[in-house]
Design a protein around this motif. Sequence first.
Motif, short mmCIF file in Angstrom:
data_model
loop_
_atom_site.label_atom_id
_atom_site.label_comp_id
_atom_site.label_asym_id
_atom_site.label_seq_id
_atom_site.Cartn_x
_atom_site.Cartn_y
_atom_site.Cartn_z
N VAL A 1 0.87 -1.19 0.00
CA VAL A 1 0.00 0.00 0.00
C VAL A 1 0.90 1.23 0.00
O VAL A 1 2.11 1.14 0.24
CB VAL A 1 -0.92 0.03 1.24
CG1 VAL A 1 -1.82 -1.21 1.24
CG2 VAL A 1 -0.13 0.11 2.54
N ARG A 2 0.30 2.39 -0.29
CA ARG A 2 1.10 3.61 -0.41
C ARG A 2 1.87 3.90 0.87
O ARG A 2 2.99 4.43 0.85
CB ARG A 2 0.22 4.79 -0.80
CG ARG A 2 -0.24 4.74 -2.22
CD ARG A 2 -0.54 6.11 -2.79
NE ARG A 2 -0.83 5.99 -4.23
CZ ARG A 2 -1.95 6.40 -4.78
NH1 ARG A 2 -2.88 6.96 -4.05
NH2 ARG A 2 -2.14 6.26 -6.07
N GLY A 3 1.30 3.56 2.00
CA GLY A 3 1.96 3.81 3.28
C GLY A 3 3.21 3.00 3.50
O GLY A 3 3.97 3.27 4.45
N ASP A 4 3.45 2.01 2.63
CA ASP A 4 4.68 1.23 2.75
C ASP A 4 5.86 1.94 2.11
O ASP A 4 7.01 1.50 2.27
CB ASP A 4 4.51 -0.14 2.07
CG ASP A 4 3.44 -1.00 2.73
OD1 ASP A 4 2.84 -1.84 2.03
OD2 ASP A 4 3.21 -0.82 3.95
N SER A 5 5.58 3.00 1.37
CA SER A 5 6.67 3.75 0.72
C SER A 5 7.61 4.30 1.78
O SER A 5 7.20 5.02 2.70
CB SER A 5 6.11 4.92 -0.11
OG SER A 5 5.31 4.44 -1.17
N ALA A 6 8.88 3.94 1.66
CA ALA A 6 9.88 4.33 2.66
C ALA A 6 11.24 3.84 2.20
O ALA A 6 11.34 3.10 1.21
CB ALA A 6 9.55 3.72 4.02
N ALA A 7 12.26 4.22 2.94
CA ALA A 7 13.58 3.65 2.73
C ALA A 7 13.76 2.51 3.74
O ALA A 7 13.51 2.70 4.93
CB ALA A 7 14.67 4.69 2.93
N TYR A 8 14.14 1.36 3.25
CA TYR A 8 14.33 0.19 4.10
C TYR A 8 15.82 -0.10 4.19
O TYR A 8 16.48 -0.33 3.17
CB TYR A 8 13.57 -1.01 3.54
CG TYR A 8 12.07 -0.84 3.63
CD1 TYR A 8 11.36 -0.11 2.67
CD2 TYR A 8 11.35 -1.39 4.70
CE1 TYR A 8 9.99 0.07 2.77
CE2 TYR A 8 9.97 -1.22 4.81
CZ TYR A 8 9.30 -0.49 3.84
OH TYR A 8 7.94 -0.31 3.94
N PHE A 9 16.33 -0.09 5.40
CA PHE A 9 17.75 -0.31 5.62
C PHE A 9 17.99 -1.64 6.32
O PHE A 9 17.28 -2.01 7.26
CB PHE A 9 18.35 0.81 6.47
CG PHE A 9 18.45 2.12 5.74
CD1 PHE A 9 17.47 3.08 5.89
CD2 PHE A 9 19.54 2.39 4.92
CE1 PHE A 9 17.54 4.28 5.21
CE2 PHE A 9 19.63 3.60 4.24
CZ PHE A 9 18.63 4.54 4.39
N CYS A 10 19.01 -2.30 5.87
CA CYS A 10 19.48 -3.52 6.49
C CYS A 10 20.81 -3.22 7.17
O CYS A 10 21.61 -2.41 6.67
CB CYS A 10 19.66 -4.60 5.43
SG CYS A 10 20.54 -6.07 5.96
N PHE B 1 25.46 -0.54 8.35
CA PHE B 1 24.26 -0.39 7.54
C PHE B 1 24.57 -0.46 6.05
O PHE B 1 25.64 -0.02 5.60
CB PHE B 1 23.58 0.95 7.83
CG PHE B 1 22.78 0.96 9.09
CD1 PHE B 1 23.37 1.22 10.32
CD2 PHE B 1 21.41 0.71 9.06
CE1 PHE B 1 22.63 1.22 11.49
CE2 PHE B 1 20.65 0.72 10.22
CZ PHE B 1 21.27 0.97 11.44
N GLY B 2 23.63 -0.97 5.30
CA GLY B 2 23.67 -0.90 3.85
C GLY B 2 23.16 0.45 3.38
O GLY B 2 22.78 1.31 4.19
N SER B 3 23.15 0.63 2.08
CA SER B 3 22.72 1.91 1.50
C SER B 3 21.21 2.03 1.37
O SER B 3 20.71 3.07 0.97
CB SER B 3 23.37 2.11 0.13
OG SER B 3 24.78 2.16 0.25
N GLY B 4 20.51 0.95 1.66
CA GLY B 4 19.06 1.02 1.69
C GLY B 4 18.39 0.71 0.36
O GLY B 4 19.01 0.75 -0.71
N THR B 5 17.12 0.39 0.45
CA THR B 5 16.25 0.24 -0.72
C THR B 5 15.12 1.25 -0.57
O THR B 5 14.41 1.25 0.45
CB THR B 5 15.64 -1.17 -0.81
OG1 THR B 5 16.67 -2.11 -1.08
CG2 THR B 5 14.59 -1.24 -1.91
#
Lengths: 112, 113
Positions: free
Chosen positions: A83-92, A103-107
């Motif tokens: 859903v639109r609310g999932d839009s974000a930067a996801y970091f591992c 940390f990685g550079s993110g998705t």
Amino acid sequence: NAGVMQNPRHLVRRRGQEARLRCSPMKGHSHVYWYRQLPEEGLKFMVYLQKENIIDESGMPKERFSAEFPKEGPSILRIQQVVRGDSAAYFCASSPTGEKLFFGSGTQLSVL
Amino acid sequence: TQLLEQSPQFLSIQEGENLTVYCNSSSVFSSLQWYRQEPGEGPVLLVTVVTGGEVKKLKRLTFQFGDARKDSSLHITAAQPGDTGLYLCAGALGTGTASKLTFGTGTRLQVTL
């Protein structure tokens, strides 16, 4: 010695599709963490895994989100029916001991 | 409820000035870390403080952990444009290898010539 590798860097999905985010930890690191960062907000903890085990998933939404860290291969964060609310930067992040995080550079996930 | 409050949220200063960033909480942390994050990249760890009252220095950066381990500060002396970035504090509530971090909302610093 490569750092934490995340792919893809950018992912665009339409509402209802599935998103798969991959994270290859640094060599020798058995602890993997996933964090989510919304615009103008700090990072929010989602899940902590060690090889083949979920240690702490207290930050994961109860539905649609899952994570795994198989014996072989990268850690995967899977979001079903986005859903639109999932839009974000996801970091591992990975760690050899669970204390110092790399940390990685993110998705960057964008849901249309 | 935000466990870690950072102030100020934004800071724009000129090269050569000094600045202090604060990280406050009502919770007691077993350790506290400071990170810097560049646009489009993940946070990079600067320092970890563990003992109440501890002071650590990293070149022009001085980090202090409050006596009660509820707050911390980051002081930068003679700021340079290369210091520009988002500074995040993060606290660990537990001990040992299973601690997850709680991040503050960050202080965005811009240093101009």
